[in-house]
Write a protein that holds these residues in place. Structure first.
Motif, mmCIF file in Angstrom:
data_model
loop_
_atom_site.group_PDB
_atom_site.id
_atom_site.type_symbol
_atom_site.label_atom_id
_atom_site.label_comp_id
_atom_site.label_asym_id
_atom_site.label_seq_id
_atom_site.Cartn_x
_atom_site.Cartn_y
_atom_site.Cartn_z
ATOM 1 N N MET A 1 33.571 70.755 24.872
ATOM 2 C CA MET A 1 34.491 70.451 23.727
ATOM 3 C C MET A 1 33.723 71.167 22.440
ATOM 4 O O MET A 1 32.614 70.879 22.155
ATOM 5 N N SER A 2 34.678 71.684 21.576
ATOM 6 C CA SER A 2 33.931 72.335 20.126
ATOM 7 C C SER A 2 34.882 71.641 19.070
ATOM 8 O O SER A 2 35.679 71.166 19.317
ATOM 9 N N VAL A 3 33.865 71.190 18.013
ATOM 10 C CA VAL A 3 34.535 70.457 17.110
ATOM 11 C C VAL A 3 34.022 71.542 15.729
ATOM 12 O O VAL A 3 33.044 71.915 15.490
ATOM 13 N N ALA A 4 35.189 71.623 14.878
ATOM 14 C CA ALA A 4 34.763 72.119 13.598
ATOM 15 C C ALA A 4 35.615 71.453 12.396
ATOM 16 O O ALA A 4 36.372 70.640 12.770
ATOM 17 N N ALA A 5 34.979 71.497 11.255
ATOM 18 C CA ALA A 5 35.680 70.948 9.967
ATOM 19 C C ALA A 5 35.954 72.090 8.935
ATOM 20 O O ALA A 5 35.185 73.116 9.249
ATOM 21 N N ILE A 6 37.013 71.890 8.342
ATOM 22 C CA ILE A 6 37.451 72.829 7.238
ATOM 23 C C ILE A 6 37.428 72.228 5.929
ATOM 24 O O ILE A 6 37.947 71.085 5.743
ATOM 25 N N GLY A 7 36.746 72.575 5.047
ATOM 26 C CA GLY A 7 36.473 72.160 3.709
ATOM 27 C C GLY A 7 36.806 73.155 2.378
ATOM 28 O O GLY A 7 36.673 74.295 2.686
ATOM 29 N N MET A 8 37.097 72.722 1.379
ATOM 30 C CA MET A 8 37.156 73.579 0.221
ATOM 31 C C MET A 8 35.816 73.769 -0.176
ATOM 32 O O MET A 8 34.610 73.215 0.171
ATOM 33 N N GLY A 9 35.599 74.798 -1.017
ATOM 34 C CA GLY A 9 34.491 75.052 -1.781
ATOM 35 C C GLY A 9 33.912 76.503 -1.541
ATOM 36 O O GLY A 9 34.525 77.461 -1.014
ATOM 37 N N ALA B 1 26.912 74.288 2.643
ATOM 38 C CA ALA B 1 25.475 74.106 3.665
ATOM 39 C C ALA B 1 25.040 72.806 2.763
ATOM 40 O O ALA B 1 24.376 71.831 3.845
ATOM 41 N N HIS B 2 24.783 72.499 1.735
ATOM 42 C CA HIS B 2 24.560 71.420 1.019
ATOM 43 C C HIS B 2 25.039 70.175 1.566
ATOM 44 O O HIS B 2 24.411 68.942 2.024
ATOM 45 N N PHE B 3 26.366 70.227 1.695
ATOM 46 C CA PHE B 3 27.307 68.872 2.216
ATOM 47 C C PHE B 3 26.924 68.907 3.657
ATOM 48 O O PHE B 3 26.588 67.546 4.224
ATOM 49 N N LYS B 4 26.767 69.660 4.439
ATOM 50 C CA LYS B 4 26.402 69.439 5.932
ATOM 51 C C LYS B 4 25.099 69.096 6.128
ATOM 52 O O LYS B 4 24.983 68.057 7.101
ATOM 53 N N GLU B 5 24.168 69.502 5.379
ATOM 54 C CA GLU B 5 22.975 68.698 5.443
ATOM 55 C C GLU B 5 22.824 67.403 5.070
ATOM 56 O O GLU B 5 22.103 66.486 5.579
ATOM 57 N N ASP B 6 23.418 67.337 3.775
ATOM 58 C CA ASP B 6 23.270 65.700 2.960
ATOM 59 C C ASP B 6 24.098 64.936 3.962
ATOM 60 O O ASP B 6 23.566 63.756 4.202
ATOM 61 N N GLN B 7 25.186 65.304 4.805
ATOM 62 C CA GLN B 7 26.013 64.314 5.463
ATOM 63 C C GLN B 7 25.447 64.368 6.913
ATOM 64 O O GLN B 7 26.235 63.607 7.692
ATOM 65 N N PHE C 1 28.205 69.553 13.643
ATOM 66 C CA PHE C 1 29.170 70.680 14.312
ATOM 67 C C PHE C 1 29.358 71.723 12.910
ATOM 68 O O PHE C 1 29.185 71.526 11.924
ATOM 69 N N THR C 2 30.216 72.807 13.302
ATOM 70 C CA THR C 2 30.395 73.743 12.428
ATOM 71 C C THR C 2 31.134 73.294 11.130
ATOM 72 O O THR C 2 32.415 72.578 11.592
ATOM 73 N N LEU C 3 31.053 73.756 10.178
ATOM 74 C CA LEU C 3 31.919 73.357 8.840
ATOM 75 C C LEU C 3 32.129 74.601 8.259
ATOM 76 O O LEU C 3 31.556 75.726 7.956
ATOM 77 N N LEU C 4 33.430 74.945 8.193
ATOM 78 C CA LEU C 4 34.178 76.257 7.899
ATOM 79 C C LEU C 4 34.563 75.893 6.242
ATOM 80 O O LEU C 4 34.995 74.802 5.817
ATOM 81 N N ILE C 5 34.953 77.070 5.319
ATOM 82 C CA ILE C 5 35.170 76.908 4.243
ATOM 83 C C ILE C 5 36.515 77.553 3.977
ATOM 84 O O ILE C 5 36.779 78.810 4.497
ATOM 85 N N ASP C 6 37.294 77.018 3.181
ATOM 86 C CA ASP C 6 38.738 77.503 2.836
ATOM 87 C C ASP C 6 38.937 77.446 1.677
ATOM 88 O O ASP C 6 39.664 76.489 0.934
ATOM 89 N N HIS C 7 38.251 78.323 0.475
ATOM 90 C CA HIS C 7 38.271 78.362 -0.703
ATOM 91 C C HIS C 7 39.553 78.379 -1.299
ATOM 92 O O HIS C 7 39.636 77.604 -2.242
#
Length: 112
Positions: A1-9, A15-21, A25-31
């Motif tokens: 199973m693969s998991v990814a999240a999509i966020g703004m920014g 990178a900071h959010f992923k490390e801080d939280q 899993f993969t965190l993608l950006i959709d500016h």
């Protein structure tokens, strides 16, 4: 199973959010928020963000995580979509206020 999240920014913010939280899993950006529009995520008004129903959860969040202001669109509400590898959507949750989160048991039950 693969998991990814999509966020703004931007990549540095992600990178900071992923490390801080401690996101494992993969965190993608959709500016441009194309994914938010495609998945019909709601756009809030001030009541959904700052109204009394949000205050208690907001105060708890500030106490737990500090006062962090949004860095992009503060009215863009989030949600959760679980899709299988074939693209079939198995679960959708669209927040109606900034304090709403998907019930974890529903999200886990929808995982393929």
């Amino acid at each position: 199973m693969s998991v990814a999240a999509i966020g703004m920014g931007w990549p540095a913010m992600a990178a900071h959010f992923k490390e801080d939280q401690q996101i494992p899993f993969t965190l993608l950006i959709d500016h441009d928020k194309q994914t938010y529009r495609a998945l019909q995520m709601k756009h809030a008004n001030a009541w959904n963000i700052y109204g009394p129903p949000v205050w208690i959860k907001g105060i708890k969040s500030i106490l737990e995580h500090g006062n962090k202001f949004p860095k992009q669109d503060p009215l863009q509400l989030g949600g959760i979509v679980v899709a299988d590898v074939g693209g079939t959507i198995r679960y959708t949750f669209r927040a109606g206020a900034s304090s709403e989160v998907a019930p974890l048991d529903e999200v886990v039950a929808a995982l393929p």
